[in-house]
Design a protein around this motif. Structure first.
Motif, mmCIF file in Angstrom:
data_model
loop_
_atom_site.group_PDB
_atom_site.id
_atom_site.type_symbol
_atom_site.label_atom_id
_atom_site.label_comp_id
_atom_site.label_asym_id
_atom_site.label_seq_id
_atom_site.Cartn_x
_atom_site.Cartn_y
_atom_site.Cartn_z
ATOM 1 N N GLY A 1 -1.260 -2.540 -26.447
ATOM 2 C CA GLY A 1 -0.840 -3.101 -25.108
ATOM 3 C C GLY A 1 -0.751 -2.228 -23.990
ATOM 4 O O GLY A 1 -0.797 -0.995 -24.251
ATOM 5 N N PHE A 2 -0.907 -2.819 -22.645
ATOM 6 C CA PHE A 2 -1.005 -1.832 -21.648
ATOM 7 C C PHE A 2 -0.429 -2.574 -20.390
ATOM 8 O O PHE A 2 -0.374 -3.696 -20.116
ATOM 9 C CB PHE A 2 -2.335 -1.500 -21.382
ATOM 10 N N LYS A 3 -0.020 -1.677 -19.454
ATOM 11 C CA LYS A 3 0.339 -2.203 -18.248
ATOM 12 C C LYS A 3 -0.038 -1.111 -17.149
ATOM 13 O O LYS A 3 0.672 0.119 -17.014
ATOM 14 C CB LYS A 3 1.712 -2.654 -17.916
ATOM 15 N N GLY A 4 -1.039 -1.085 -16.232
ATOM 16 C CA GLY A 4 -1.117 -0.389 -14.901
ATOM 17 C C GLY A 4 -1.067 -0.784 -13.671
ATOM 18 O O GLY A 4 -0.337 -1.806 -13.663
ATOM 19 N N GLY A 5 -1.297 -0.047 -12.726
ATOM 20 C CA GLY A 5 -0.754 -0.457 -11.452
ATOM 21 C C GLY A 5 -1.452 0.511 -10.470
ATOM 22 O O GLY A 5 -1.739 1.762 -10.762
ATOM 23 N N ASN A 6 -1.593 0.211 -9.133
ATOM 24 C CA ASN A 6 -2.080 1.094 -8.265
ATOM 25 C C ASN A 6 -1.507 0.770 -6.717
ATOM 26 O O ASN A 6 -0.832 -0.624 -6.714
ATOM 27 C CB ASN A 6 -3.435 0.879 -7.927
ATOM 28 N N LEU A 7 -1.281 1.498 -6.201
ATOM 29 C CA LEU A 7 -0.751 1.651 -4.721
ATOM 30 C C LEU A 7 -1.614 2.446 -3.644
ATOM 31 O O LEU A 7 -2.179 3.379 -4.416
ATOM 32 C CB LEU A 7 0.715 1.937 -4.546
ATOM 33 N N PRO A 8 -1.509 2.369 -2.451
ATOM 34 C CA PRO A 8 -2.387 3.534 -1.749
ATOM 35 C C PRO A 8 -1.944 5.060 -2.189
ATOM 36 O O PRO A 8 -0.785 5.199 -2.269
ATOM 37 C CB PRO A 8 -2.136 3.288 -0.317
ATOM 38 N N GLY A 9 -2.689 5.573 -2.692
ATOM 39 C CA GLY A 9 -2.685 7.075 -3.286
ATOM 40 C C GLY A 9 -2.165 7.218 -4.552
ATOM 41 O O GLY A 9 -2.079 8.417 -5.083
#
Length: 366
Positions: free
Chosen positions: A297-305
Motif C-alpha cells: 500500500g502507498f500514498k505519495g504526493g507533490n507540491l512545488p518544492g
C-alpha cells in the motif's frame, strides 16, 4: 479557472514494483553509516545514486524512516516535520474507514456530483479530478462532470482521493464527518495534535495572501457555498511564480514527520488501528500484490518544492515493512527532474524494505 498550482496525482498512481526479495535480521537495529561507505556524488535523479546523492548533499531537506519489518530501521530526521502534500490524505482515509466501521457513513451512498465538485478548485490537482471521473465512467469535459444529475458512490470518491489523488474529496469528508473524527483517527496511531487541513483553503491561499490570513476552513466553505465569492476569486487569480508557490507551500500547507506517517501505516498493516483497518488496506493496496506478499500500500504526493512517499508492505510470513521519505526545498529545475523520475525513487524504497543490500546503501547516506 486557469491552471495555477498543481498537486500532481503522479506519485499516487505509478508505483512500479519488480519484485521483493527476502532478508532477515536477528535483532532490532537502527542502521548508521559504516566506515566503508563510498562517497555518493551523483546528482542525476534518473538513477538511484542520484536519489541517494540528494540525501547526502542536502540532508536538511529530507525526513526519512524505513523499517524492513525484520529488525532493521534506517532513520534520518524522522521526527522533523515537513510538508506532507497528498501523503496526508491517509488521515482522511482512516477517518472515513472508522466512520464506515461505526456505521456513521455508508460506502454505497450515492453522492451528487454537485456536492463533490463544490470542493473542487480546477487546475490545482494536475488533472486528478477529471482523470478520476473518467476512470469511474462519469462524463466530463476534462475539468468537471457534464451531467448535473450525475452521482457517485461515496466509496468510489474515496478511491479517487487515493488512486488519482483528487483534492476535493478530503474537504468533502471533513465537511461530512468533522474535525474531531480526523484528529481522533490520527491520534489512534499515536499522531497527536494533527492539524486538520483544507486543500481548498490552502490552494486559494497561494493566489491571494489575504485569503491565507483568516480562517482557511471558512474560506473553503465560502468557495463551496458562496457562488459570487467563487466567481470573484476565479476571475482575479494571478498565477504566482514557482518560487512564490514553493514559499507559500512551506508556509501554509500541512506538515508532519516521517515518524508520524510511519505510525499510521504500521497500525494499518498490523491491525492495531482497530475497526476500519481492512477498509484502509483495501484502498491503499489497490494494485496487485508483489510475489510473496499480501499487499503493498502507498500514498505519495507533490507540491512545488515537495515530493513525498509513504508505503507499507505486508508479507506472507506476517512481517510488515514500512517506509516514508519526505523531500522539500527542491528548486524548480530539481523539482521538474524529480517529477520525471520519481519511479526510480519508489523502486529504491521498495527494494530497501525488502533487501538488506538496498537498505545498506541508504544507511550510508543518512
Amino acid at each position: 479557472m486557469r491552471r495555477i498550482a498543481t498537486l500532481s496525482a503522479a506519485c499516487a498512481t505509478a508505483l512500479v514494483v519488480t519484485g521483493c526479495s527476502s532478508t532477515s535480521a536477528e535483532s532490532e537495529e537502527v542502521s548508521t553509516q559504516s566506515d566503508d561507505c563510498a562517497a555518493v556524488t551523483s546528482t542525476d535523479l534518473a538513477t538511484e545514486e542520484g536519489w541517494l546523492g540528494l540525501v547526502d548533499q542536502a540532508p536538511d531537506t529530507v525526513s526519512m524512516m524505513i523499517d524492513d519489518g525484520r529488525g532493521r530501521t534506517v532513520e534520518h530526521r524522522p521526527d522533523e516535520e515537513q510538508v506532507l502534500a497528498s501523503a496526508m490524505k491517509v488521515v482522511h482515509l482512516s477517518a472515513y474507514a472508522k466512520a464506515v466501521a461505526d456505521g456513521d457513513l455508508d460506502p454505497d451512498e450515492q453522492i451528487p456530483l454537485l456536492e463533490w465538485e463544490r470542493w473542487y478548485v480546477p487546475g490545482t490537482d494536475g488533472g486528478a479530478h477529471p482523470a478520476a471521473l473518467t476512470r469511474l465512467g462519469i462524463a466530463n469535459d476534462g475539468v468537471s462532470a457534464t451531467d448535473p444529475n450525475a452521482t457517485a458512490r461515496l466509496d468510489d470518491m474515496v478511491t479517487a482521493m487515493i488512486q488519482e489523488s483528487d483534492n476535493a474529496v478530503p474537504d468533502y469528508l471533513r465537511f461530512r464527518i468533522g474535525d474531531d473524527a480526523l484528529k481522533d483517527a490520527a491520534a489512534d496511531s499515536g499522531w497527536d495534535g494533527f492539524a486538520v487541513p483544507t486543500l481548498v483553503g490552502d490552494s486559494l491561499s497561494l493566489f491571494d495572501p489575504a485569503l491565507a490570513e483568516g480562517d482557511r476552513w471558512e474560506t473553503a466553505n465560502r468557495w463551496a457555498f458562496d457562488q459570487p465569492f467563487r466567481e470573484s476569486v476565479s476571475a482575479s487569480v494571478q498565477i504566482p511564480s514557482y518560487d512564490e508557490q514553493a514559499a507559500g507551500v512551506e508556509k501554509f500547507f500541512t506538515r508532519g514527520s516521517a515518524e508520524q506517517l510511519t505510525a499510521l501505516y504500521r497500525s494499518f498493516g498490523d491491525g492495531s488501528f482497530g475497526p476500519g483497518a481492512d477498509t484502509v488496506l483495501r484502498h491503499l493496496e489497490y494494485q496487485p500484490a508483489p510475489a510473496g506478499t499480501l499487499g503493498l500500500g502507498f500514498k505519495g504526493g507533490n507540491l512545488p518544492g515537495v515530493l513525498t512517499q509513504a508505503m507499507e508492505l505486508r508479507r506472507d510470513d506476517g512481517t510488515i515493512a514500512t517506509a516514508v521519505w519526505l523531500v522539500d526545498g527542491l528548486p524548480a529545475d530539481r523539482y521538474e527532474e524529480a517529477m520525471n523520475t520519481f519511479t526510480v525513487q519508489q523502486g529504491l524504497i521498495v527494494d530497501a524494505m525488502s533487501s538488506s543490500d538496498a537498505l545498506d546503501r541508504i544507511a550510508c547516506v543518512v
